[in-house]
Design a protein around this motif. Structure first.
Motif, short mmCIF file in Angstrom:
data_model
loop_
_atom_site.label_atom_id
_atom_site.label_comp_id
_atom_site.label_asym_id
_atom_site.label_seq_id
_atom_site.Cartn_x
_atom_site.Cartn_y
_atom_site.Cartn_z
N PRO A 181 1.93 13.43 44.90
CA PRO A 181 3.19 13.50 45.66
C PRO A 181 3.15 12.61 46.91
N ASP A 182 4.32 12.32 47.44
CA ASP A 182 4.42 11.46 48.63
C ASP A 182 3.68 12.03 49.83
N TYR A 183 3.48 13.33 49.88
CA TYR A 183 2.80 13.94 51.02
C TYR A 183 1.27 13.83 50.93
N TYR A 184 0.76 13.13 49.92
CA TYR A 184 -0.69 12.93 49.81
C TYR A 184 -1.21 12.36 51.13
N GLY A 185 -2.22 13.01 51.70
CA GLY A 185 -2.68 12.70 53.05
C GLY A 185 -3.65 11.55 53.21
N CYS A 186 -3.95 10.82 52.14
CA CYS A 186 -4.82 9.64 52.22
C CYS A 186 -6.18 9.94 52.83
N ASN A 187 -6.78 11.05 52.40
CA ASN A 187 -8.15 11.38 52.79
C ASN A 187 -8.76 12.20 51.66
N TRP A 188 -10.06 12.45 51.74
CA TRP A 188 -10.75 13.09 50.62
C TRP A 188 -10.38 14.56 50.47
N SER A 189 -10.02 15.24 51.53
CA SER A 189 -9.55 16.63 51.41
C SER A 189 -8.23 16.67 50.66
N ALA A 190 -7.34 15.74 50.98
CA ALA A 190 -6.05 15.67 50.30
C ALA A 190 -6.25 15.26 48.84
N PHE A 191 -7.22 14.40 48.58
CA PHE A 191 -7.55 14.00 47.20
C PHE A 191 -7.91 15.24 46.39
N TRP A 192 -8.80 16.08 46.94
CA TRP A 192 -9.18 17.31 46.26
C TRP A 192 -7.96 18.22 46.05
N ASP A 193 -7.16 18.40 47.09
CA ASP A 193 -6.00 19.29 47.00
C ASP A 193 -5.03 18.84 45.91
N CYS A 194 -4.70 17.56 45.90
CA CYS A 194 -3.75 17.06 44.91
C CYS A 194 -4.35 17.04 43.51
N LEU A 195 -5.62 16.73 43.41
CA LEU A 195 -6.30 16.77 42.11
C LEU A 195 -6.29 18.19 41.56
N SER A 196 -6.54 19.16 42.42
CA SER A 196 -6.55 20.56 42.00
C SER A 196 -5.19 21.01 41.48
N GLU A 197 -4.13 20.43 42.01
CA GLU A 197 -2.78 20.76 41.55
C GLU A 197 -2.52 20.23 40.14
N MET A 198 -3.38 19.35 39.65
CA MET A 198 -3.21 18.77 38.32
C MET A 198 -3.80 19.68 37.24
N TYR A 199 -4.39 20.79 37.65
CA TYR A 199 -5.01 21.70 36.69
C TYR A 199 -3.97 22.17 35.66
N GLY A 200 -4.39 22.24 34.45
CA GLY A 200 -3.50 22.67 33.36
C GLY A 200 -3.89 21.93 32.11
N ASP A 201 -3.08 20.95 31.75
CA ASP A 201 -3.39 20.14 30.58
C ASP A 201 -4.61 19.28 30.86
N PRO A 202 -5.44 19.06 29.84
CA PRO A 202 -6.60 18.19 30.04
C PRO A 202 -6.18 16.79 30.50
N ILE A 203 -6.95 16.23 31.39
CA ILE A 203 -6.66 14.88 31.88
C ILE A 203 -7.90 14.02 31.72
N HIS A 204 -7.66 12.73 31.62
CA HIS A 204 -8.73 11.74 31.57
C HIS A 204 -8.39 10.70 32.64
N ILE A 205 -9.35 10.44 33.53
CA ILE A 205 -9.14 9.46 34.58
C ILE A 205 -10.12 8.32 34.37
N GLU A 206 -9.57 7.13 34.15
CA GLU A 206 -10.38 5.92 34.03
C GLU A 206 -10.33 5.21 35.39
N ILE A 207 -11.49 4.85 35.90
CA ILE A 207 -11.55 4.17 37.19
C ILE A 207 -12.10 2.77 36.97
N ILE A 208 -11.36 1.79 37.45
CA ILE A 208 -11.74 0.38 37.35
C ILE A 208 -11.95 -0.15 38.77
N GLY A 209 -12.98 -0.94 38.96
CA GLY A 209 -13.19 -1.59 40.24
C GLY A 209 -13.96 -0.79 41.27
#
Length: 84
Positions: free
Chosen positions: A27-55
């Motif tokens: 969401p737009d309110y993502y705080g651009c820090n690692w705590s916010a990363f965890w919080d927003c990632l945690s909100e994705m819980y539900g359907d299985p996800i796959h995250i590919e990281i490049i670079g």
């Protein structure tokens, strides 16, 4: 759901977090820090996800190995807690 986070062209620290926000559809309110990363990632819980990281090497070279390690630590914690 599959997400791709591409850090290949990142030049600035906040740009890295913008790529994270846009790539993971945070969401737009993502705080651009690692705590916010965890919080927003945690909100994705539900359907299985796959995250590919490049670079990751770009992030490591620009912002240091600690930055990469923190991101990986959070992703591993998410996987552990939510078994995705």
């Amino acid at each position: 759901m599959k997400y791709t986070v591409d850090f290949t062209n990142v030049k600035y620290y906040l740009e890295m977090h913008t790529v994270i926000r846009e790539s993971l559809d945070f969401p737009d309110y993502y705080g651009c820090n690692w705590s916010a990363f965890w919080d927003c990632l945690s909100e994705m819980y539900g359907d299985p996800i796959h995250i590919e990281i490049i670079g990751l090497e770009v992030i490591k070279n620009k912002f240091g190995i600690d930055c990469v390690n923190k991101m990986i630590e959070i992703l591993k914690r998410f996987k552990h807690f939510y078994n995705d």
